[in-house]
Each structure stands twice: as C-alpha cells, then as structure tokens.
Design an enzyme around this catalytic site. Structure first.
Site, PDB file in Angstrom:
ATOM      1  N   LYS A 198       0.817  -1.219   0.000  1.00 32.59           N
ATOM      2  CA  LYS A 198       0.000   0.000   0.000  1.00 32.59           C
ATOM      3  C   LYS A 198       0.846   1.261   0.000  1.00 32.59           C
ATOM      4  O   LYS A 198       0.447   2.264  -0.575  1.00 32.59           O
ATOM      5  CB  LYS A 198      -0.951  -0.004   1.192  1.00 32.59           C
ATOM      6  CG  LYS A 198      -2.178  -0.848   0.934  1.00 32.59           C
ATOM      7  CD  LYS A 198      -3.161  -0.753   2.057  1.00 32.59           C
ATOM      8  CE  LYS A 198      -4.342  -1.658   1.772  1.00 32.59           C
ATOM      9  NZ  LYS A 198      -5.142  -1.912   2.955  1.00 32.59           N
ATOM     10  N   LYS A 219      -3.765 -10.111  -7.438  1.00 32.62           N
ATOM     11  CA  LYS A 219      -5.142 -10.568  -7.186  1.00 32.62           C
ATOM     12  C   LYS A 219      -6.156  -9.588  -7.773  1.00 32.62           C
ATOM     13  O   LYS A 219      -5.857  -8.395  -7.938  1.00 32.62           O
ATOM     14  CB  LYS A 219      -5.390 -10.766  -5.689  1.00 32.62           C
ATOM     15  CG  LYS A 219      -5.492  -9.492  -4.901  1.00 32.62           C
ATOM     16  CD  LYS A 219      -6.234  -9.664  -3.587  1.00 32.62           C
ATOM     17  CE  LYS A 219      -6.411  -8.279  -2.997  1.00 32.62           C
ATOM     18  NZ  LYS A 219      -7.571  -7.952  -2.297  1.00 32.62           N
ATOM     19  N   LYS A 257     -11.026  -4.752  -6.045  1.00 31.28           N
ATOM     20  CA  LYS A 257     -12.070  -3.790  -6.412  1.00 31.28           C
ATOM     21  C   LYS A 257     -11.521  -2.388  -6.641  1.00 31.28           C
ATOM     22  O   LYS A 257     -12.173  -1.562  -7.257  1.00 31.28           O
ATOM     23  CB  LYS A 257     -13.217  -3.779  -5.401  1.00 31.28           C
ATOM     24  CG  LYS A 257     -12.859  -3.607  -3.934  1.00 31.28           C
ATOM     25  CD  LYS A 257     -14.123  -3.564  -3.072  1.00 31.28           C
ATOM     26  CE  LYS A 257     -14.071  -4.278  -1.751  1.00 31.28           C
ATOM     27  NZ  LYS A 257     -12.957  -4.028  -0.863  1.00 31.28           N
TER      28      LYS A 257
END
Ligand code: TYM
Length: 332
Positions: free
Chosen positions: A113, A195, A198
């Site tokens: 992140k 992965k 969203k």
C-alpha cells in the site's frame, strides 16, 4: 451448546468483485446456518485509502444490498457498519499498546500500500491490521473467513490476543482463519500476477458482481491466448485461462477437472464464450436480487440499525472487561 462466533468484513470502497464472492461471501452464506455470524461493512478501514466520502454512504448501501443479494440473511446474521460501534476504535488504541512497531512494519499489505499510495502514506495504513484485530477480538470470535491476502493479518491478530492473554489471563478467544483451498485468491483477468481487486484502476482486470453481460464477454475475450484462435485449448502456463477455470469452479461449486474435461478438444473462442456465459448466468441471479433490494432504502437502514443495536450490546460488554483488565477503571 452455544454456537461459536464468526466475524468478517469487507471495505465499502468500490463495487464488490467475484473475487470477494468466491473468496469470502460464499463461505459466509454457508456459515450462517451453523454459527453466530457477524458481518461488518468496514468503512473505517476504507478511509485509509479511499477518499470519496460522498460515495461512501452509497457504497455502504450497495455493499449491504450485495451481501443480501448473495444470500446473507439479516435474521440469522448481524450486519453492521464498523464506524457505528465506537468500541472498535477504543479497543484498537488499547491493542496498539500491545503490538510492536516491527510487527506492523513487516505486513505485506502495508508494504504494497505504501507503494500504491506513495502520495498519502498515512499512519492509518500502518495501524489498519490492529483495527482489524479489534474487530475480531471484540466479539470473542472463533472463526474468520477471509481470502489469502488477509492471512498475515489474522496471524498478527492471534499474536496480539496471545500476548494479551499471557499478561492478563484468558481474555480473548484465539480466532482461526477460514481460507478456502480453491478460490482464496482470484487473480486479475489480464495481469495474472496480482489478485483481482475492487480498487484496481484497470477495469479490464475485474469482474464486478454487477458487471453487465457484454462487459463480461469483452473482458474475458481480452485474456491473452495463442494468437491462432482456432488452436485447441492448452492451459499449460496460461495463468489467465487457469484463473477462469478457478472462477468457474468457485461460482458453480463444480471441480476444476470437470471443466478441464468439458473443454478438452475445444478451441479458445469456445472456451471464452462458454465461460462468459456461465459467469453471466450466475451474476444475473445476484443482480436481479440486488436491484430489488437496493431500492428499499428504509428496509436497508432498518437492517443496519438492528445490526448496530445487537453488535453494540456484545461490544460494550466485552470492551468493559478488557478496560478493567488493563487498569483503565478510575471512577469519579
Ligand atoms: P477487503 O475489502 O479488501 O476484501 C474483503 C474480503 O475479500 C477477500 N478478497 C478476495 N478473496 C479471493 N480472491 C480475491 N481476488 C479477493 N479479493 C478480496 C479478502 O481477502 C477479504 O477477506 N480488512 C479487510 C476487511 C475487514 C475484515 C475485518 C475482514 C475489516 N475487519 C475483520 C475480516 C475480519 C479488507 O480490507 O477486506
């Protein structure tokens, strides 16, 4: 015997994907019949990276409607908004004081992140797993259904709980992660080294639960295969195709090998069309439910209000015990 507690949650930071469904929601639907389930809409987690606060309210209702459309039953399970229960943040502060900086700093998601959010490396991203541990431990949870990407966070949660129990005596249940053997990490459609997420900016990587039929076909068509369309299908190292097999198996409950046999001797375009069809048929059922439910705003708000009352009752009682144990009991 009292039923064991299951806790899990999803961030309302965008529309849910088939990865969310296959990795966790499918597990939730089954677990409701056996356990006391508590499902959160993790809005506090989402503000660490998601900044469109206007959308957040709508996204919460979208997320709730999808929970219900997929089969979560509010008469069986508690569904609530994380920020409604202040005890989560209060416990989070306490648990901060029982977690080493080094433990947080080595979290894989944190490392990813800070690369993806290089302009906004806020400390919420660092403390995120402790809030998650608080969510789980506040309810004396036994099982936490999650996808593979959350495994390390659950391990941290277990370490914090063990550390606390060693100091103050048996306080927290040590929760177990429930991670599916197949479908625990649905990959991006085109960039199969990461992965399906969203929040991915490349929309061709994602199939949303609310994806339209034509877009499912378009996105699956874009997956790279041999240049000669008429070739018989070979999966070998084509992670894009293997991912689709995994998706088909996750959505239908049928074995991957069954699909492999079915597509034996077929050509790539047949595979892609049939796969798109199976996915669309599955999504259409959820979408029909979703659009019916999403219109009923006051029904949705009632569910959240009811969930808030029920979650609050458990959280308040459990936090009180923890506060006493750490010595925060000064009375005036
Ligand atoms: P979030 O919103 O990123 O994802 C929700 C859940 O979906 C799983 N998941 C996937 N599983 C398989 N394949 C994928 N491509 C895929 N993408 C996502 C995730 O592993 C996750 O289980 N911090 C959590 C939400 C949360 C939570 C909790 C979860 C807050 N408190 C307490 C469990 C317990 C999160 O951001 O999930």
């Amino acid at each position: 015997m009292k039923k064991k507690i299951v806790f899990s949650g999803i961030q309302p930071s965008g529309k849910l994907t088939i990865g969310n469904y296959i990795g966790v929601i499918k597990q939730w639907v089954k677990m409701q019949n056996k356990y006391n389930c508590i499902f959160s809409i993790a809005d506090l987690h989402s503000i660490t990276t998601y900044k469109n606060n206007f959308d957040l309210n709508n996204n919460i209702l979208d997320t709730l409607s999808l929970y219900l459309a997929c089969g979560i039953n509010p008469n069986k399970s508690i569904i609530f908004i994380q920020s409604h229960i202040y005890e989560h943040t209060q416990l989070s502060w306490i648990l901060n004081c029982y977690t080493n900086y080094g433990e947080l700093n080595r979290m894989i998601q944190f490392k990813k992140k800070i690369i993806n959010n290089s302009k906004n490396i806020n400390t919420g991203i660092l403390f995120y797993p402790i809030l998650m541990a608080s969510d789980i431990l506040l309810y004396n949870t036994s099982y936490v259904p999650v996808g593979l990407d959350q495994k390390q966070h659950i391990e941290l949660c277990r370490n914090i709980a063990n550390k606390f129990n060693n100091i103050y005596g048996n306080t927290f249940n040590i929760p177990k992660p429930c991670i599916l053997k197949n479908g625990n990490r649905i990959m991006s459609l085109q960039e199969t080294n990461k992965k399906m997420s969203k929040s991915d900016k490349n929309l061709n990587n994602i199939i949303y639960l609310l994806e339209k039929k034509k877009d499912v076909f378009k996105k699956i068509k874009l997956i790279k295969t041999d240049s000669k369309k008429k070739y018989k299908i070979k999966y070998n190292n084509n992670l894009g195709l293997l991912n689709i097999l995994n998706i088909l198996s996750g959505l239908t409950g049928k074995k991957i090998n069954k699909f492999k046999n079915h597509f034996n001797n077929k050509i790539y375009s047949d595979f892609k069309n049939e796969a798109s069809n199976i996915i669309t048929i599955f999504l259409e059922k959820i979408q029909e439910n979703y659009y019916n439910i999403r219109k009923k705003k006051s029904f949705l708000k009632d569910i959240l209000n009811y969930g808030k009352i029920k979650a609050k009752k458990i959280a308040k009682k459990n936090l009180f015990k923890i506060i006493k144990k750490v010595g925060l009991k000064f009375k005036i």
